[in-house]
Design an enzyme around this catalytic site. Structure first.
Site: not given
Length: 179
Positions: A88-90, A124-125, A139
């Site tokens: 739901l992120c733009h 969110m980014e 990793d």
């Protein structure tokens, strides 16, 4: 399961959560009426390991090479891919992403900052950049430490938009839940 909360304070039965419609189903928030402002967010993540592994990490002498350079690029790339990963992120016109590292004897702290000029924030980014950078560090070190731990992923600050600026130092919950 009834996601709609019908109370005297909430007679329309809305959830109060912007990503839910009145019937409780998910929606992408309409941001078309929001003002374009400069917005910035900083998030952090931590990778805990042994002092020996962290010394190799800092010296760029891990078997896979310079883990921090790889993790920096991974974090930057991840910030740009956030709307592909979080449903739901733009999509945002990201103008800047930085990913920095702070080595200590038992961990590497990751600090990701994302900036844009847009109608919605970049928390969110920033979280995605910090998380993916931490995954990339893991990793790169797993050949020498399969027991490394990723932790403490959170937003440290944000600025811009209608709600203005916020940082973790002004949050009364800062001392809770391992913060």
């Amino acid at each position: 399961m009834d996601a709609v909360n019908h109370t005297p304070e909430n007679p329309a039965g809305t959830t109060g959560l912007t990503h839910l419609r009145q019937d409780g189903t998910a929606q992408m928030v309409d941001v078309s009426d929001k003002a374009v402002t400069t917005r910035e967010a900083t998030a952090t993540a931590t990778v805990r390991s042994t002092s020996e592994v962290l010394a190799l990490l800092g010296a760029g002498e891990l078997p896979k090479g310079d883990a921090l350079a790889v993790a920096r690029v991974a974090g930057i790339m991840a910030a740009k891919k956030t709307p592909e990963l979080i449903p739901l992120c733009h999509p945002l016109p990201i103008s800047k992403v930085t990913v920095d590292f702070e080595l200590s004897t038992d961990s590497v702290g990751i600090l990701a900052t994302v900036k844009t000029r847009g109608v919605t924030g970049v928390e969110m980014e920033a979280l995605t950049a910090a998380s993916v950078a931490a995954l990339s560090v893991y990793d790169m070190i797993k050949a020498v430490d399969k027991h490394a731990v990723l932790s403490d992923i959170r937003v440290l600050s944000k600025s811009g938009g209608k709600s203005g600026s916020w940082d973790v130092t002004g949050d009364s919950r800062d001392g809770e839940a391992g913060a």
